[in-house]
Write an enzyme that holds these catalytic residues in place. Structure first.
Site, mmCIF file in Angstrom:
data_model
loop_
_atom_site.group_PDB
_atom_site.id
_atom_site.type_symbol
_atom_site.label_atom_id
_atom_site.label_comp_id
_atom_site.label_asym_id
_atom_site.label_seq_id
_atom_site.Cartn_x
_atom_site.Cartn_y
_atom_site.Cartn_z
ATOM 1 N N TYR A 157 0.846 -1.204 0.000
ATOM 2 C CA TYR A 157 0.000 0.000 0.000
ATOM 3 C C TYR A 157 0.883 1.256 0.000
ATOM 4 O O TYR A 157 0.671 2.177 -0.793
ATOM 5 C CB TYR A 157 -0.905 -0.046 1.234
ATOM 6 C CG TYR A 157 -1.714 1.194 1.508
ATOM 7 C CD1 TYR A 157 -2.918 1.431 0.843
ATOM 8 C CD2 TYR A 157 -1.288 2.133 2.460
ATOM 9 C CE1 TYR A 157 -3.665 2.569 1.116
ATOM 10 C CE2 TYR A 157 -2.028 3.262 2.733
ATOM 11 C CZ TYR A 157 -3.219 3.484 2.062
ATOM 12 O OH TYR A 157 -3.957 4.611 2.336
ATOM 13 N N LYS A 161 1.201 4.160 -2.920
ATOM 14 C CA LYS A 161 0.895 5.561 -2.614
ATOM 15 C C LYS A 161 2.097 6.460 -2.913
ATOM 16 O O LYS A 161 1.936 7.596 -3.358
ATOM 17 C CB LYS A 161 0.462 5.693 -1.150
ATOM 18 C CG LYS A 161 -0.901 5.075 -0.855
ATOM 19 C CD LYS A 161 -2.013 5.854 -1.545
ATOM 20 C CE LYS A 161 -3.392 5.435 -1.090
ATOM 21 N NZ LYS A 161 -4.456 6.219 -1.740
HETATM 22 N N1 LIG Z 1 -8.717 6.962 6.408
HETATM 23 C C1 LIG Z 1 -7.420 7.111 6.617
HETATM 24 O O1 LIG Z 1 -6.935 7.062 7.754
HETATM 25 C C2 LIG Z 1 -6.496 7.336 5.449
HETATM 26 C C3 LIG Z 1 -5.145 7.635 5.731
HETATM 27 C C4 LIG Z 1 -4.288 7.861 4.663
HETATM 28 C C5 LIG Z 1 -4.755 7.816 3.370
HETATM 29 N N2 LIG Z 1 -6.068 7.545 3.125
HETATM 30 C C6 LIG Z 1 -6.529 7.505 1.737
HETATM 31 O O2 LIG Z 1 -7.711 8.307 1.630
HETATM 32 C C7 LIG Z 1 -8.575 7.720 0.644
HETATM 33 C C8 LIG Z 1 -9.938 7.443 1.252
HETATM 34 O O3 LIG Z 1 -9.764 6.641 2.399
HETATM 35 P P1 LIG Z 1 -10.984 6.043 3.207
HETATM 36 O O4 LIG Z 1 -10.485 5.731 4.553
HETATM 37 O O5 LIG Z 1 -12.186 6.902 3.048
HETATM 38 O O6 LIG Z 1 -11.194 4.683 2.399
HETATM 39 P P2 LIG Z 1 -12.432 3.656 2.466
HETATM 40 O O7 LIG Z 1 -11.855 2.302 2.280
HETATM 41 O O8 LIG Z 1 -13.286 3.933 3.644
HETATM 42 O O9 LIG Z 1 -13.264 4.051 1.166
HETATM 43 C C9 LIG Z 1 -12.775 3.774 -0.101
HETATM 44 C C10 LIG Z 1 -13.928 3.839 -1.071
HETATM 45 O O10 LIG Z 1 -13.411 3.436 -2.353
HETATM 46 C C11 LIG Z 1 -14.271 2.464 -2.904
HETATM 47 N N3 LIG Z 1 -13.470 1.564 -3.740
HETATM 48 C C12 LIG Z 1 -12.632 0.582 -3.340
HETATM 49 N N4 LIG Z 1 -12.077 -0.024 -4.392
HETATM 50 C C13 LIG Z 1 -12.565 0.595 -5.494
HETATM 51 C C14 LIG Z 1 -12.379 0.427 -6.878
HETATM 52 N N5 LIG Z 1 -11.562 -0.526 -7.341
HETATM 53 N N6 LIG Z 1 -13.037 1.232 -7.732
HETATM 54 C C15 LIG Z 1 -13.874 2.190 -7.265
HETATM 55 N N7 LIG Z 1 -14.091 2.404 -5.954
HETATM 56 C C16 LIG Z 1 -13.458 1.611 -5.090
HETATM 57 C C17 LIG Z 1 -14.911 1.746 -1.732
HETATM 58 O O11 LIG Z 1 -16.138 1.136 -2.110
HETATM 59 C C18 LIG Z 1 -15.067 2.876 -0.733
HETATM 60 O O12 LIG Z 1 -16.320 3.543 -0.864
HETATM 61 C C19 LIG Z 1 -7.862 6.488 0.128
HETATM 62 O O13 LIG Z 1 -7.103 6.820 -1.012
HETATM 63 C C20 LIG Z 1 -6.928 6.123 1.276
HETATM 64 O O14 LIG Z 1 -5.826 5.360 0.848
HETATM 65 C C21 LIG Z 1 -6.947 7.287 4.142
#
Ligand SMILES: NC(=O)c1ccc[n+]([C@@H]2O[C@H](COP(=O)([O-])OP(=O)(O)OC[C@H]3O[C@@H](n4cnc5c(N)ncnc54)[C@H](O)[C@@H]3O)[C@@H](O)[C@H]2O)c1
Length: 276
Positions: A157, A161
């Site tokens: 991951y 990223k």
């Molecule tokens: N939440 C955190 O702590 C955190 C920290 C660092 C980075 N991020 C990044 O922020 C972004 C959002 O994070 P989050 O926590 O809301 O993620 P999440 O997993 O809660 O939501 C991701 C969404 O993407 C959708 N998804 C997954 N695979 C997919 C695909 N192949 N095609 C289309 N849609 C797809 C899922 O259905 C979901 O609605 C991501 O890029 C994540 O890597 C999050």
């Protein structure tokens, strides 16, 4: 007049978590938004929330790692709204199966790259054609703090990223002169309903102890940064990575332990040894 009036945005992964909050914030700022997600019902729910709040949105289901889905998504956006000014490459998948390198399953590695890197690349590829024709646009890639540091888990991951940050800089370098701004956001831990099931309390406490803010991050913190990077207020910002992490990565490694020992400024904390 709102900040993003008459703008059209696509947000991937907008069926929940941070993406839903971003879609709501962009529409609150005046943009029309295409809510995309691999989960139809979740995307529909976000659209309903946006409409309830008086915003304009449609749902288009799709898998970001499938090129044909991007062709459909961009075509649906242009057909409904006539343009695409903002792309938020937010969707990602953290399988939590990439625990270390010694035990790395190649299929897990490939899946992490397919969704978390190939997905945003395809997004850039397919909106760029429309944006270049219009004379510009703003792309915001949601990376992660995991892209900027070595990790005790999730190396696949993190690598995907980190490569997304490289992609961000390349898009800005290739197309910046033609009006394309491409920036990345590196969030720290942002808890929301969907994540609560995965993260042990102990991990959340360690994270919280290392923040330089009184409170943990919320999806709104990322959404506010996205609105800024999508707007003309950030017109001279291109090819950058904005950490929205409460200062998590800005301090010395011993920060949390040193604070626990007491406030001070010599070395980590306390009085010089000779005075004690
Ligand atoms: N939440 C955190 O702590 C955190 C920290 C660092 C980075 N991020 C990044 O922020 C972004 C959002 O994070 P989050 O926590 O809301 O993620 P999440 O997993 O809660 O939501 C991701 C969404 O993407 C959708 N998804 C997954 N695979 C997919 C695909 N192949 N095609 C289309 N849609 C797809 C899922 O259905 C979901 O609605 C991501 O890029 C994540 O890597 C999050």
């Amino acid at each position: 007049m709102k900040l993003l009036d008459e703008k059209v945005g696509i947000v991937t992964g907008a069926g929940g978590g941070i993406g839903r909050c971003v879609a709501l914030a962009l529409t609150a700022a005046g943009a029309a938004v295409v809510v995309s997600d691999i989960r139809q019902a979740a995307a529909d729910e976000t659209v309903a929330l946006i409409r309830q709040a008086g915003g304009e949105a449609i749902a288009v289901v799709g898998d970001i790692s499938e090129e044909a889905d991007w062709v459909r998504l961009v075509a649906a956006t242009i057909e409904r709204f006539g343009a695409v000014d903002i792309l938020v490459n937010n969707a990602a998948a953290a399988s939590f199966k990439d625990r270390d390198i010694l035990s790395m399953d190649v299929a897990v590695w490939d899946a992490a790259m397919r969704i978390n890197l190939r997905g945003p690349m395809l997004g850039c590829k397919h909106v760029l054609a429309a944006m270049l024709q219009q004379g510009g646009g703003a792309i915001i890639n949601i990376a992660s703090g995991a892209a900027l540091t070595g990790q005790l888990s999730q190396p696949a991951y993190g690598a995907a990223k980190a490569a997304t940050i490289s992609l961000t800089r390349s898009v800005a370098t290739l197309y910046g002169k033609q009006g394309i701004r491409c920036n990345a956001i590196a969030p720290g831990l942002i808890m929301h309903e969907g994540l609560a099931a995965f993260f042990p309390e102990e991990h959340i406490r360690i994270d919280s102890d290392n923040l330089l803010t009184p409170s943990p991050g919320k999806p709104e913190d990322i959404a506010n940064a996205v609105v800024f990077l999508a707007s003309p207020n950030s017109g001279f910002i291109n090819a950058q990575v904005l950490s929205v992490d409460g200062g998590l990565l800005a301090h010395t490694p011993g920060y949390a332990q040193a604070r626990a020992l007491g406030q001070g400024s010599v070395g980590y904390v306390g009085k010089p040894k000779a005075e004690s």
